[in-house]
Design a protein around this motif. Structure first.
Motif, PDB file in Angstrom:
ATOM      1  N   ASN A  11       0.820  -1.210   0.000  1.00 23.67           N
ATOM      2  CA  ASN A  11       0.000   0.000   0.000  1.00 23.67           C
ATOM      3  C   ASN A  11       0.856   1.262   0.000  1.00 23.67           C
ATOM      4  O   ASN A  11       0.491   2.257  -0.629  1.00 23.67           O
ATOM      5  CB  ASN A  11      -0.967  -0.006   1.185  1.00 23.67           C
ATOM      6  CG  ASN A  11      -2.122  -0.941   0.941  1.00 23.67           C
ATOM      7  OD1 ASN A  11      -2.830  -0.812  -0.039  1.00 23.67           O
ATOM      8  ND2 ASN A  11      -2.283  -1.910   1.825  1.00 23.67           N
ATOM      9  N   LEU A  12       1.979   1.212   0.676  1.00 21.58           N
ATOM     10  CA  LEU A  12       2.889   2.364   0.652  1.00 21.58           C
ATOM     11  C   LEU A  12       3.462   2.573  -0.761  1.00 21.58           C
ATOM     12  O   LEU A  12       3.620   3.718  -1.206  1.00 21.58           O
ATOM     13  CB  LEU A  12       4.010   2.194   1.668  1.00 21.58           C
ATOM     14  CG  LEU A  12       3.606   2.352   3.135  1.00 21.58           C
ATOM     15  CD1 LEU A  12       4.784   2.036   4.046  1.00 21.58           C
ATOM     16  CD2 LEU A  12       3.062   3.741   3.403  1.00 21.58           C
ATOM     17  N   LEU A  13       3.766   1.481  -1.455  1.00 17.33           N
ATOM     18  CA  LEU A  13       4.231   1.603  -2.846  1.00 17.33           C
ATOM     19  C   LEU A  13       3.139   2.187  -3.741  1.00 17.33           C
ATOM     20  O   LEU A  13       3.411   3.028  -4.590  1.00 17.33           O
ATOM     21  CB  LEU A  13       4.689   0.258  -3.384  1.00 17.33           C
ATOM     22  CG  LEU A  13       6.077  -0.194  -2.988  1.00 17.33           C
ATOM     23  CD1 LEU A  13       6.325  -1.617  -3.456  1.00 17.33           C
ATOM     24  CD2 LEU A  13       7.122   0.742  -3.558  1.00 17.33           C
ATOM     25  N   TYR A  14       1.910   1.741  -3.553  1.00 18.36           N
ATOM     26  CA  TYR A  14       0.790   2.297  -4.316  1.00 18.36           C
ATOM     27  C   TYR A  14       0.671   3.804  -4.076  1.00 18.36           C
ATOM     28  O   TYR A  14       0.522   4.594  -5.015  1.00 18.36           O
ATOM     29  CB  TYR A  14      -0.533   1.651  -3.910  1.00 18.36           C
ATOM     30  CG  TYR A  14      -0.783   0.253  -4.401  1.00 18.36           C
ATOM     31  CD1 TYR A  14      -0.016  -0.334  -5.393  1.00 18.36           C
ATOM     32  CD2 TYR A  14      -1.818  -0.493  -3.860  1.00 18.36           C
ATOM     33  CE1 TYR A  14      -0.263  -1.621  -5.826  1.00 18.36           C
ATOM     34  CE2 TYR A  14      -2.078  -1.782  -4.290  1.00 18.36           C
ATOM     35  CZ  TYR A  14      -1.304  -2.335  -5.269  1.00 18.36           C
ATOM     36  OH  TYR A  14      -1.564  -3.606  -5.706  1.00 18.36           O
ATOM     37  N   ILE A  15       0.728   4.197  -2.809  1.00 10.59           N
ATOM     38  CA  ILE A  15       0.582   5.613  -2.465  1.00 10.59           C
ATOM     39  C   ILE A  15       1.745   6.424  -3.014  1.00 10.59           C
ATOM     40  O   ILE A  15       1.560   7.516  -3.552  1.00 10.59           O
ATOM     41  CB  ILE A  15       0.420   5.789  -0.942  1.00 10.59           C
ATOM     42  CG1 ILE A  15      -0.923   5.186  -0.502  1.00 10.59           C
ATOM     43  CG2 ILE A  15       0.524   7.244  -0.536  1.00 10.59           C
ATOM     44  CD1 ILE A  15      -1.087   5.057   0.998  1.00 10.59           C
TER      45      ILE A  15
END
Length: 169
Positions: A11-15
Motif C-alpha cells: 500500500n505504501l508503494l501504491y501511495i
C-alpha cells in the motif's frame, strides 16, 4: 468469515506511485491535452487497487487519492476522500463478485469513476457556485472519461506488477 491480510509495504508503494503521478500531473499535465480534454490518471489508482486487490486496498487508495485531490484541485474540501473511499470499497466488492481482474474491467471502472467525479463536481461545485451549463460540463466529463479509460494502462501496468510481487508472500 476469513480476515484479509493487508500488506503495508504494498500500500505504501501504491501511495508513493500515486504521489509521483500526482506531481507529474500537477506540474506537466495541465500543458497536455487531447482535443481539449485533460489527462487525469489519479483516480485510476483507486480502480486498479480495488480491482486487483479488493475492497480494503480500494479504500486505502481511495483515501490517499482523495487527500491528493483535496490538496491539488478546486472543489469542496473533504468530499473527494469520502467519494474515493466509497468508490474504492464498492469497486473492490464488485471485483470480488462480478468483475474479472483484467484491463477491460479497469477501463470500465475508470470511465465510470470519471463520470461519477464529473457529476459530483457539477452538482456540488460548478452548478451552485458558477451556474455552469450541464451540456458543456458533461461534454468535458465524457471526453475526459474516454481519455482516462484509454490511458489507464499507464496506471494499471505498474499497479498490477506491484500487486503480483506481493501476491506470493
Amino acid at each position: 468469515m476469513q480476515r484479509e491480510q493487508v500488506s503495508i509495504p504494498k500500500n505504501l508503494l501504491y501511495i508513493l506511485l500515486a504521489v509521483v503521478y500526482f506531481a507529474l500531473q500537477s506540474s506537466w499535465g495541465r500543458y497536455f491535452s487531447v482535443r481539449g480534454f485533460h489527462i487525469d490518471l489519479l483516480p485510476c489508482f483507486v480502480a486498479a487497487a480495488a480491482l486487483l486487490d479488493g475492497p480494503v486496498e480500494g479504500v486505502i487508495m481511495g483515501v490517499a487519492v482523495g487527500v491528493l485531490y483535496d490538496v491539488g484541485f478546486v472543489g469542496i474540501d473533504g468530499v473527494y476522500p469520502i467519494f474515493f473511499l466509497l468508490f474504492g470499497f464498492i469497486a473492490g466488492s464488485l471485483s470480488r463478485l462480478t468483475l474479472s481482474r483484467n484491463y477491460v474491467s479497469m477501463m470500465m471502472l475508470s470511465a465510470g469513476e470519471m463520470i461519477l467525479i464529473g457529476l459530483l463536481r457539477y452538482f456540488c461545485y460548478l452548478l451552485p457556485m458558477h451556474g455552469a451549463s450541464f451540456g458543456l460540463v458533461m461534454q468535458q466529463v465524457f471526453g475526459g472519461a474516454v481519455l482516462t479509460a484509454a490511458l489507464s494502462f499507464l496506471v494499471y501496468a505498474p499497479v498490477k506488477k506491484i500487486s503480483k510481487k506481493f501476491e506470493s508472500r
